[in-house]
Design a protein around this motif. Structure first.
Motif, short mmCIF file in Angstrom:
data_model
loop_
_atom_site.label_atom_id
_atom_site.label_comp_id
_atom_site.label_asym_id
_atom_site.label_seq_id
_atom_site.Cartn_x
_atom_site.Cartn_y
_atom_site.Cartn_z
N CYS A 34 66.94 42.19 -5.68
CA CYS A 34 66.71 43.38 -6.48
C CYS A 34 67.98 44.22 -6.45
CB CYS A 34 65.52 44.16 -5.92
SG CYS A 34 65.01 45.55 -6.95
N TYR A 35 68.61 44.38 -7.60
CA TYR A 35 69.89 45.07 -7.70
C TYR A 35 69.68 46.56 -7.96
CZ TYR A 35 71.96 40.46 -7.95
OH TYR A 35 72.34 39.19 -7.66
N GLY A 36 70.59 47.36 -7.43
CA GLY A 36 70.58 48.79 -7.71
C GLY A 36 69.66 49.63 -6.83
N ILE A 37 69.13 49.07 -5.76
CA ILE A 37 68.24 49.85 -4.89
C ILE A 37 68.77 50.01 -3.48
CG2 ILE A 37 66.17 49.22 -6.21
CD1 ILE A 37 65.46 47.37 -3.77
N ALA A 38 69.83 49.27 -3.15
CA ALA A 38 70.36 49.30 -1.78
C ALA A 38 71.07 50.63 -1.49
CB ALA A 38 71.33 48.14 -1.55
#
Length: 92
Positions: A34-38
């Motif tokens: 899942c990109y953009g949540i780290a």
């Protein structure tokens, strides 16, 4: 007696490693990137741009090129992006 103990210990260790690897593979199958949540320093591995190749090296929160593993089907609910969406956002 010592030889038998060493052989038994080695055998038990080999079996344990096999089970750990199998559990990790099953766990990974139930997850997706899942990109953009780290958050900064909490990414799971290399980013899309290739500027680093290790976990924990994200510089800013919620960068579209950084990712974390999440349970399958929960990425969009968390406000995340697929790899394709993240690549498109990075091009802008």
């Amino acid at each position: 007696m010592k030889t038998q103990l060493v052989v038994s210990s080695a055998f038990a260790a080999a079996l344990a490693l096999g089970l750990v690897g199998q559990a990790a593979a099953q766990d990974k199958a139930a997850k997706e990137k899942c990109y953009g949540i780290a958050k900064a320093g909490q990414n799971d591995c290399a980013n899309l741009s290739g500027s680093h190749s290790c976990a924990g090296q994200a510089k800013v929160d919620k960068s579209p090129e950084e990712w974390k593993y999440v349970a399958k089907g929960t990425c969009a609910k968390a406000g995340g992006l697929s790899a394709e969406e993240a690549k498109a956002k990075m091009k802008k």
